[in-house]
Design a protein around this motif. Structure first.
Motif, short mmCIF file in Angstrom:
data_model
loop_
_atom_site.label_atom_id
_atom_site.label_comp_id
_atom_site.label_asym_id
_atom_site.label_seq_id
_atom_site.Cartn_x
_atom_site.Cartn_y
_atom_site.Cartn_z
N ILE A 72 0.75 -1.39 0.04
CA ILE A 72 -0.01 -0.14 0.26
C ILE A 72 0.82 1.41 0.03
O ILE A 72 0.45 2.38 -0.63
N PHE A 73 2.12 1.24 0.73
CA PHE A 73 2.74 2.36 0.88
C PHE A 73 3.39 2.45 -0.46
O PHE A 73 3.51 3.93 -1.20
N SER A 74 3.70 1.81 -1.40
CA SER A 74 4.22 2.04 -2.83
C SER A 74 3.10 2.58 -3.71
O SER A 74 3.13 3.31 -4.61
N GLU A 77 2.75 6.23 -2.78
CA GLU A 77 3.63 6.86 -3.64
C GLU A 77 3.35 7.39 -4.97
O GLU A 77 3.46 8.24 -5.59
N ARG A 78 2.99 6.19 -5.64
CA ARG A 78 2.27 6.49 -7.00
C ARG A 78 1.20 7.39 -6.89
O ARG A 78 1.01 8.29 -7.90
N LEU A 79 0.29 7.17 -6.07
CA LEU A 79 -0.93 8.14 -6.10
C LEU A 79 -0.39 9.56 -5.80
O LEU A 79 -1.21 10.35 -6.26
N SER A 84 -0.37 15.02 -7.76
CA SER A 84 0.23 16.26 -8.20
C SER A 84 0.30 16.68 -9.74
O SER A 84 0.30 17.58 -9.97
N LYS A 85 -0.19 15.58 -10.59
CA LYS A 85 -0.49 16.06 -12.01
C LYS A 85 -1.89 16.21 -12.22
O LYS A 85 -2.22 16.18 -13.42
N LEU A 96 -5.97 15.42 -0.72
CA LEU A 96 -6.63 15.24 0.48
C LEU A 96 -6.98 13.74 0.65
O LEU A 96 -6.69 13.16 1.91
N ARG A 97 -7.54 13.18 -0.33
CA ARG A 97 -7.79 11.84 -0.50
C ARG A 97 -6.63 11.01 -0.19
O ARG A 97 -6.66 9.96 0.54
N VAL A 98 -5.50 11.10 -0.69
CA VAL A 98 -4.29 10.55 -0.56
C VAL A 98 -3.70 10.54 0.67
O VAL A 98 -3.28 9.51 1.25
N ASP A 99 -3.87 11.78 1.38
CA ASP A 99 -3.13 12.04 2.53
C ASP A 99 -4.30 11.13 3.68
O ASP A 99 -3.32 10.66 4.59
N GLN A 100 -5.64 11.19 3.43
CA GLN A 100 -6.14 10.17 4.32
C GLN A 100 -5.91 9.00 4.32
O GLN A 100 -5.91 8.43 5.19
#
Length: 193
Positions: A72-74, A77-79, A84-85, A96-100
């Protein structure tokens, strides 16, 4: 509204302003986000298996959960790269969704570490308990340790011999007192009945 090359040549895409369909990146990010979100929920359900696992299989379950967390951590990183794109109007929501998700996974990682720490402490307590039960305590061994400590502290041999003699006398005094008490109890019982 058409952005980029026309869709007829197969290399472009159409953005429908009214329906809000997004870019290729958005279409690539959403399935990965959903898959990662699903994996987080699966790990949460596996965390319950840790408490019910027996001693032999708990390591396997822990390793499986840790491997999934690493996966999931990998994905996260991709998310992060994909978020950002995103177009500027969707970028903040995507981040925000990725940070959650990242927060949820870190929480799961912490819960796993706490479980491992509790399990390790419990196993260590069991080992110490077994060691204590396996030891045989003898008065001679204890007496020898006391004498070693006294010798270390610098007590003379004469004082140590006096201590040994006193301990020997105290042992006979205790046995004599116990025998005298038993005789008196026997005589009291005989006299009162």
């Amino acid at each position: 509204m058409v952005l980029g090359p026309k869709p007829e040549d197969g290399s472009g895409f159409v953005v429908d302003v009214f329906r809000g369909t997004g870019s290729r990146r958005d279409r690539a990010m959403e399935p990965l986000y959903q898959q990662t979100h699903k994996q987080v929920h699966e790990i949460q359900s596996h965390m319950g298996r840790l408490e019910t696992s027996d001693k032999e299989s708990v390591h396997l379950v822990e390793n499986e959960i840790q491997a999934r967390i690493d996966q999931i951590f990998s994905s996260l990183e991709r998310l992060e790269i994909l978020s950002s794109k995103e177009p500027p109007n969707k970028r903040q929501n995507a981040k925000l969704r990725v940070d959650q998700l990242k927060y949820d996974v870190q929480h799961l990682q912490t819960a796993l570490r706490n479980f491992q720490h509790r399990r390790y402490a419990r196993e260590q307590q069991e080992r110490q308990r077994e060691e204590l039960l396996a030891r045989t305590f003898t008065t001679n061994g204890t007496q020898k340790k006391i004498l070693d400590i006294a010798n270390t502290l610098g007590l003379s041999n004469t004082v140590m011999r006096l201590i040994e003699k006193r301990a020997f006398q105290d042992k006979y005094l205790m046995i004599g007192g116990m025998l005298l008490t038993c005789v008196i109890m026997f005589l009291v019982v005989q006299y009162l009945t």
